[in-house]
Scaffold this motif. Structure first.
Motif: not given
Ligand code: RAM
Length: 898
Positions: A474, A478, A480, A484, A487, A544, A594, A597, A712, A756, A772, A777
């Motif tokens: 993703d 960070r 993370e 994902w 994405d 997803w 989600f 998103w 998204f 993002e 976030m 992204h």
């Molecule tokens: C965030 C991620 C990603 C997304 C999820 C739901 O933490 O960066 O982009 O798919 O959430």
């Protein structure tokens, strides 16, 4: 006279030349001369180059495969066929560790033939027993976890014909032979669902060996295997101990063989890497370097004995995807001091990799390099959005003259670095930033007359470079950096245009299937770093988990590879089965999702600008979409029973959607852009309601001042739904919108990658919430697909996937005066270059050999179209606004008045 004669010769030579065909770019399992594969029936592919001749089609081919002793292992008769992709090896059984050579001869429809140069492929270690090596690791590790070194000396006393090193690790490894690095891959063995399978790499190390005394060694890092990784910065996800498995298979010139393999005769110690973690960064203490530790002359008597680890070897697989390698190198574009007094270097590009630098100072001098994507509103170094990822590399000097530092077993996502503790003056020329990503071949370029759109394309490509690091992540900076699924699916088709992501996704999809829960639901991230199973990680979110169906189908379209569908079919079916099992009366309206998103919201949303789309409505759309893709796959694979079963299910799912969410007049209960875009793209509405839905979508956009409001799950479909239903003008307005929210707003704010969030940096310079807010992204970069497929207009015919049948159908708009896209299809380059010039529309097209195409030239009324100055013969399938022409391979120059 002489001049004319030479001209004549030159023309003749040109003609002779153009009459030749070539066969080139031989691939085995989509790789050029792979050192080790473990497919027992590997697939061969090649490309024809028809030169200047038009309409070149392969009519026959003949393959020959030989082993190392030059014995023929497969030499079937000439096959009359135009197949040049994925021809399955069907010769005698291929042997572990052996290298094979193959050639292909092709014939074309102009009576020409051509023979290829040889290509090779090696077989991996096919059975667990073929591994003589044992897993080894350090006896004990210090709590601070310095990187272990493992080494062994060995002798080579005969002439070496061939030496292949097979290597993998629990954790990360970097191997050396006689002081030289083995290969140019980084972060090996890469990331798979380690609890189920681990890839090993193979390197031809013949040239690294020397007569007499030799040494082999490897250093290890924690990596994804046991490092700090996953949401909530978990650690030791796959195991507590890191270990190495390495085996060099040597064949001497006299035919005898020898093996050098990890076992308890290896020695272990630690060196200058005192700490290395993906999120946290690393500490290198040059004072602790063990000089020459991987050379034969090194004295390891002070080292301890390595310890054997009792781990399986039957989960080891050859590497399918291209390894991570170093790519672009950036110089410093600016050095400055922030209001807080921080010394900062700017590399001009948000990238993923690391910084290398030269320095001289005293022993014990400590330099700390921190990484950031942006400066904050006040112009200070900003790292809050990295959350718990420290992303700091620390270097401690030995004091021995000029020293060069480069971190290991970690990477950072950054554009800027902050330097602390640097002895003396910082010289920007001593610093470089290296971009690091999976070594996929670049495939496409898109440019046009609007520089901001060109920057958008640049940002999309850099979003991909930064996040295709062995797995699709993703974000890269960070705490993370996870696979994902949502994405990955939204960006998957775009990714194929920029780079060859065939094997990258083929490898990742295997882990999708392996980590899928037994009820068919899919974890949110693959590999499943959350939990290795439920319940804390969860899964099954609409849009997803549909990565299970969408990505295999996109790969099939882009590469024409049926095997991906075969391999993923059960996983696709299981996901549809999950949605069905959770539905009541065919309505899937339960579970956590989600949703759309990060859709557009404002803090001061007094006029209701936030466009909220019901999560269950979205879920129903994806339920239908995945079912459709499953039907498509079943059709390709000839599973007629499934086609019937799921066609019936699809009708029920759409029926339930209409009953629950759509009025008889076609108003969708969530009156949003995402709702209409998905309804149109997934064919949720009956024919008679589609046009009006597209009208509602266009109206909605107009009401929001030509802005998108999608997140998204709506964004990837928006422009396509508009242009498909006659609202290309609205799609171009969205594309060209510069005010927030839009694709060009971040560009106005200086972005060099896709963000993002639509408002990562607010118009007043404030930054979005640090919890976030990634500036790298790729999800919103999914617009790239529309730019290639609709604006430039290069697409595959779905009934002839992998661009065996090509469509060139440009869409004129956006005040563009020129658009150029080149795309390396599996068959070779296809191009669509169009321009609007003096009231004429001019289209230059390239179609690769062994394919056919339909070119649609935008025409007003019945304006005449010419090709190379001559009137064209129109194809039967004319569509409104276009003149269609069927062509074979070659270069074409079309023109019409506008
Ligand atoms: C965030 C991620 C990603 C997304 C999820 C739901 O933490 O960066 O982009 O798919 O959430």
């Amino acid at each position: 006279m002489r001049k004319t004669f030479f001209l004549f010769i030159a023309l003749l030579a040109g003609q002779l030349c153009s009459a030749q065909i070539k066969v080139q770019r031989l691939m085995t399992e989509n790789l050029v001369n792979p050192v080790a594969i473990d497919a027992l029936g590997p697939r061969f592919s090649w490309q024809l180059d028809g030169g200047q001749t038009r309409g070149v089609m392969q009519t026959a081919y003949q393959i020959k495969v030989t082993d190392e002793a030059n014995h023929v292992v497969w030499a079937p008769a000439k096959v009359s066929s135009d197949q040049s992709m994925y021809v399955n090896y069907q010769g005698s059984a291929l042997k572990s560790g052996q290298k094979y050579t193959w050639h292909v001869k092709v014939w074309d429809n102009h009576g020409k033939s051509a023979e290829s140069l040889p290509a090779t492929f090696g077989m991996g270690l096919l059975k667990a027993d073929d591994w003589k090596a044992q897993w080894i690791g350090p006896a004990r590790e210090e709590a601070s976890r310095p990187s272990p070194l493992l080494r062994k000396g060995f002798t080579v006393n005969k002439k070496v014909k061939k030496a292949i090193a097979f290597i993998t690790a629990h954790g990360l490894y970097e191997a050396h032979i006689n002081g030289k690095r083995v290969g140019e891959d980084y972060l090996t063995p890469g990331y798979t669902s380690y609890n189920k399978r681990i890839q090993y790499q193979a390197y031809d190390v013949t040239n690294l060996l020397q007569p007499g005394a030799n040494a082999v060694g490897a250093s290890l890092g924690s990596g994804w295997y046991r490092g700090v990784y996953g949401i909530g910065t978990r650690h030791e996800i796959y195991g507590k101990d890191i270990s190495l498995l390495l085996q060099i298979n040597i064949t001497y010139a006299d035919g005898s063989t020898a093996t050098v393999a990890t076992d308890d005769s290896w020695k272990t110690s630690t060196g200058e890497i005192r700490y290395a973690e993906i999120y946290m960064g690393s500490t290198t203490d040059a004072r602790k370097e063990q000089k020459g530790w991987s050379t034969a002359a090194f004295n390891d008597s002070g080292w301890s004995k390595a310890v054997i680890g009792n781990y399986p070897k039957d989960d080891l697989v050859a590497t399918v995807n291209e390894p991570v390698k170093k790519h672009e190198i950036f110089k410093v574009v600016k050095m400055f001091t922030t209001p807080k007094g921080e010394k900062v270097l700017d590399f001009g590009q948000n990238l993923v990799g690391w910084v290398k630098f030269k320095v001289s100072g005293k022993a014990g001098d400590k330099i700390v390099i921190s990484h950031a994507e942006v400066m904050d509103k006040a112009g200070n170094f900003y790292t809050d959005n990295l959350r718990d990822a420290k992303a700091q590399n620390t270097f401690i000097l030995s004091g021995n003259g000029v020293e060069t530092f480069e971190p290991q077993f970690t990477w950072q996502g950054f554009r800027y670095i902050r330097i602390e503790g640097y002895p003396g003056d910082i010289k920007p020329e001593d610093f470089t930033a290296t971009a690091v990503y999976s070594d996929m071949a670049p495939t496409g370029s898109f440019s046009c007359s609007n520089p901001m759109i060109n920057q958008l394309q640049h940002n999309i490509q850099w979003g991909q470079k930064g996040n295709f690091l062995d797995i699709p992540t993703d974000c890269p900076q960070r705490d993370e950096r996870l696979g994902w699924t949502g994405d990955a699916q939204v960006f998957s088709r775009t990714s194929t245009f920029n780079m060859n992501t065939h094997n990258f996704f083929a490898k990742w999809l295997k882990d999708v299937a392996l980590d899928q829960f037994s009820d068919g639901s899919l974890p949110h991230v693959i590999p499943d770093a959350f939990d290795n199973g439920r319940p804390t990680g969860g899964g099954g979110s609409a849009g997803w988990s549909d990565a299970t169906t969408i990505i295999p189908w996109n790969m099939y379209l882009a590469y024409g590879d049926k095997q991906i569908l075969e391999n993923q079919y059960n996983s696709m079916k299981a996901w549809v089965g999950f949605m069905k099992s959770r539905s009541h009366n065919n309505l899937w309206n339960v579970g956590d999702h989600f949703g759309d998103w990060l859709f557009y919201t404002r803090n001061d949303d007094n006029d209701g600008s936030a466009a909220i789309t019901s999560k269950y409505l979205i879920a129903q759309c994806f339920y239908a979409h995945s079912t459709q893709l499953l039907i498509n796959a079943a059709q390709v694979l000839g599973k007629t029973d499934d086609v019937e079963t799921y066609t019936k299910l699809l009708a029920d799912v759409k029926g339930a959607y209409l009953r629950e969410y759509v009025t008889p007049n076609g108003l969708i209960s969530s009156d949003t852009q995402t709702a209409y875009a998905e309804a149109l793209e997934f064919d949720m509405l009956p024919e008679n309601l589609r046009e009006q839905a597209a009208g509602r979508l266009a109206d909605n956009i107009r009401r929001y001042g030509n802005h998108l409001t999608t997140g998204f799950l709506g964004t990837p479909y928006l422009c396509d739904a508009l242009s498909k239903y006659g609202h290309a003008d609205a799609a171009f307005r969205l594309l060209l919108q510069e005010e927030y929210p839009s694709w060009l707003y971040p560009i106005k704010m200086g972005a060099t990658t896709i963000w993002e969030r639509w408002d990562g940096i607010k118009p007043d310079g404030e930054l979005e919430v640090p919890s976030m807010n990634s500036y790298n992204h790729y999800a919103y970069g999914a617009i790239g697909d529309w730019m290639y497929r609709t604006v430039a207009g290069i697409d595959t015919k779905s009934e002839q996937p992998g661009y065996k049948g090509i469509t060139i159908k440009p869409t004129v708009g956006g005040n563009f005066t020129q658009v150029s896209a080149d795309y390396e299809t599996p068959y070779g380059k296809a191009s669509s270059h169009w321009k609007v010039e003096n009231g004429n529309f001019v289209l230059d097209v390239v179609i690769p050999a062994n394919t056919t195409a339909t070119v649609y030239i935008p025409t007003k009324g019945d304006s005449a179209v010419t090709e190379g100055g001559k009137p064209v013969t129109k194809a039967a399938d004319q569509i409104a606004g276009y003149t269609a022409v069927n062509v074979g391979s070659g270069n074409y120059h079309f023109s019409t008045s506008m």
